[in-house]
Design a protein around this motif. Structure first.
Motif, PDB file in Angstrom:
ATOM      1  N   ALA A 177      -1.067   6.040  -8.712  1.00 54.97           N
ATOM      2  CA  ALA A 177      -1.659   6.922  -9.727  1.00 54.97           C
ATOM      3  C   ALA A 177      -0.630   7.284 -10.795  1.00 54.97           C
ATOM      4  O   ALA A 177      -0.942   7.303 -11.991  1.00 54.97           O
ATOM      5  CB  ALA A 177      -2.222   8.178  -9.071  1.00 54.97           C
ATOM      6  N   ALA A 178       0.589   7.544 -10.372  1.00 57.33           N
ATOM      7  CA  ALA A 178       1.645   7.877 -11.330  1.00 57.33           C
ATOM      8  C   ALA A 178       1.920   6.695 -12.256  1.00 57.33           C
ATOM      9  O   ALA A 178       2.107   6.877 -13.471  1.00 57.33           O
ATOM     10  CB  ALA A 178       2.909   8.285 -10.584  1.00 57.33           C
ATOM     11  N   ILE A 179       1.924   5.488 -11.701  1.00 54.50           N
ATOM     12  CA  ILE A 179       2.151   4.276 -12.495  1.00 54.50           C
ATOM     13  C   ILE A 179       1.030   4.094 -13.507  1.00 54.50           C
ATOM     14  O   ILE A 179       1.272   3.695 -14.651  1.00 54.50           O
ATOM     15  CB  ILE A 179       2.305   3.050 -11.576  1.00 54.50           C
ATOM     16  CG1 ILE A 179       3.653   3.122 -10.846  1.00 54.50           C
ATOM     17  CG2 ILE A 179       2.170   1.743 -12.358  1.00 54.50           C
ATOM     18  CD1 ILE A 179       3.786   2.175  -9.669  1.00 54.50           C
ATOM     19  N   ALA A 235       2.130   5.653  -1.345  1.00 55.27           N
ATOM     20  CA  ALA A 235       1.864   4.491  -2.201  1.00 55.27           C
ATOM     21  C   ALA A 235       0.706   4.784  -3.153  1.00 55.27           C
ATOM     22  O   ALA A 235       0.757   4.423  -4.331  1.00 55.27           O
ATOM     23  CB  ALA A 235       1.570   3.263  -1.351  1.00 55.27           C
ATOM     24  N   LYS A 236      -0.327   5.449  -2.663  1.00 54.87           N
ATOM     25  CA  LYS A 236      -1.466   5.796  -3.517  1.00 54.87           C
ATOM     26  C   LYS A 236      -1.057   6.762  -4.614  1.00 54.87           C
ATOM     27  O   LYS A 236      -1.477   6.630  -5.767  1.00 54.87           O
ATOM     28  CB  LYS A 236      -2.607   6.376  -2.678  1.00 54.87           C
ATOM     29  CG  LYS A 236      -3.293   5.340  -1.831  1.00 54.87           C
ATOM     30  CD  LYS A 236      -4.388   5.943  -0.972  1.00 54.87           C
ATOM     31  CE  LYS A 236      -4.979   4.870  -0.060  1.00 54.87           C
ATOM     32  NZ  LYS A 236      -5.981   5.402   0.849  1.00 54.87           N
ATOM     33  N   TYR A 270       5.798   0.726   0.198  1.00 55.13           N
ATOM     34  CA  TYR A 270       5.223  -0.541   0.652  1.00 55.13           C
ATOM     35  C   TYR A 270       6.073  -1.164   1.761  1.00 55.13           C
ATOM     36  O   TYR A 270       5.552  -1.646   2.763  1.00 55.13           O
ATOM     37  CB  TYR A 270       5.107  -1.534  -0.500  1.00 55.13           C
ATOM     38  CG  TYR A 270       3.949  -1.325  -1.440  1.00 55.13           C
ATOM     39  CD1 TYR A 270       2.759  -0.729  -1.034  1.00 55.13           C
ATOM     40  CD2 TYR A 270       4.025  -1.759  -2.765  1.00 55.13           C
ATOM     41  CE1 TYR A 270       1.696  -0.560  -1.900  1.00 55.13           C
ATOM     42  CE2 TYR A 270       2.966  -1.599  -3.644  1.00 55.13           C
ATOM     43  CZ  TYR A 270       1.804  -1.005  -3.206  1.00 55.13           C
ATOM     44  OH  TYR A 270       0.761  -0.852  -4.071  1.00 55.13           O
ATOM     45  N   LEU A 271       7.384  -1.162   1.567  1.00 56.74           N
ATOM     46  CA  LEU A 271       8.251  -1.765   2.576  1.00 56.74           C
ATOM     47  C   LEU A 271       8.141  -1.019   3.904  1.00 56.74           C
ATOM     48  O   LEU A 271       8.115  -1.640   4.972  1.00 56.74           O
ATOM     49  CB  LEU A 271       9.702  -1.799   2.092  1.00 56.74           C
ATOM     50  CG  LEU A 271      10.652  -2.625   2.943  1.00 56.74           C
ATOM     51  CD1 LEU A 271      10.195  -4.083   3.047  1.00 56.74           C
ATOM     52  CD2 LEU A 271      12.053  -2.571   2.378  1.00 56.74           C
ATOM     53  N   HIS A 280      10.423   3.430 -14.225  1.00 60.88           N
ATOM     54  CA  HIS A 280      10.961   2.575 -13.166  1.00 60.88           C
ATOM     55  C   HIS A 280      11.032   3.282 -11.819  1.00 60.88           C
ATOM     56  O   HIS A 280      10.912   2.649 -10.769  1.00 60.88           O
ATOM     57  CB  HIS A 280      12.340   2.049 -13.561  1.00 60.88           C
ATOM     58  CG  HIS A 280      13.367   3.111 -13.733  1.00 60.88           C
ATOM     59  ND1 HIS A 280      13.426   3.929 -14.847  1.00 60.88           N
ATOM     60  CD2 HIS A 280      14.380   3.522 -12.923  1.00 60.88           C
ATOM     61  CE1 HIS A 280      14.414   4.780 -14.718  1.00 60.88           C
ATOM     62  NE2 HIS A 280      15.024   4.552 -13.554  1.00 60.88           N
ATOM     63  N   VAL A 281      11.185   4.602 -11.827  1.00 59.40           N
ATOM     64  CA  VAL A 281      11.307   5.342 -10.568  1.00 59.40           C
ATOM     65  C   VAL A 281       9.998   5.288  -9.774  1.00 59.40           C
ATOM     66  O   VAL A 281      10.020   5.175  -8.545  1.00 59.40           O
ATOM     67  CB  VAL A 281      11.753   6.797 -10.826  1.00 59.40           C
ATOM     68  CG1 VAL A 281      11.762   7.604  -9.532  1.00 59.40           C
ATOM     69  CG2 VAL A 281      13.127   6.816 -11.467  1.00 59.40           C
ATOM     70  N   PHE A 282       8.871   5.330 -10.455  1.00 55.91           N
ATOM     71  CA  PHE A 282       7.588   5.235  -9.757  1.00 55.91           C
ATOM     72  C   PHE A 282       7.467   3.905  -9.022  1.00 55.91           C
ATOM     73  O   PHE A 282       7.033   3.848  -7.874  1.00 55.91           O
ATOM     74  CB  PHE A 282       6.409   5.395 -10.724  1.00 55.91           C
ATOM     75  CG  PHE A 282       6.306   6.740 -11.382  1.00 55.91           C
ATOM     76  CD1 PHE A 282       6.794   7.895 -10.776  1.00 55.91           C
ATOM     77  CD2 PHE A 282       5.712   6.867 -12.620  1.00 55.91           C
ATOM     78  CE1 PHE A 282       6.690   9.137 -11.390  1.00 55.91           C
ATOM     79  CE2 PHE A 282       5.592   8.103 -13.251  1.00 55.91           C
ATOM     80  CZ  PHE A 282       6.082   9.235 -12.635  1.00 55.91           C
TER      81      PHE A 282
END
Length: 87
Positions: free
Chosen positions: A14-16, A9-10, A33-34, A23-25
């Protein structure tokens, strides 16, 4: 990174930050998260996927899984159905 959902997730966060239009990130962070049990965050990211790429069924699948985890079963089913029509 199998099983290392917090680290994943971290990394996707960072990629986001580097590319908030990919959208893939968001999809991958939603899955992380899930897997951590953070269904509300997973749903938020899945909805972002759908906004960015409404013709990509995986976003709807991510949202459906998050909604199911939140016990919002009717909404989950509806989201999966929407995903079947996305293309």
């Amino acid at each position: 990174m199998a099983g290392q959902f917090d680290a994943a997730a971290k990394h996707f966060t960072a990629a986001i930050e580097n590319d908030p239009t990919d959208h893939v990130f968001f999809s991958n962070r939603s899955a992380a998260y899930l897997s951590q049990g953070a269904a509300a965050s997973a749903l938020s990211d899945a909805r972002r996927v759908i906004t960015l790429k409404p013709d990509w069924p995986k976003g709807y699948s991510r949202a459906g899984a998050a909604l199911f985890s939140l016990k919002r079963y009717d909404e989950s089913l509806s989201m999966y159905n929407d995903g079947m029509c996305a293309h």
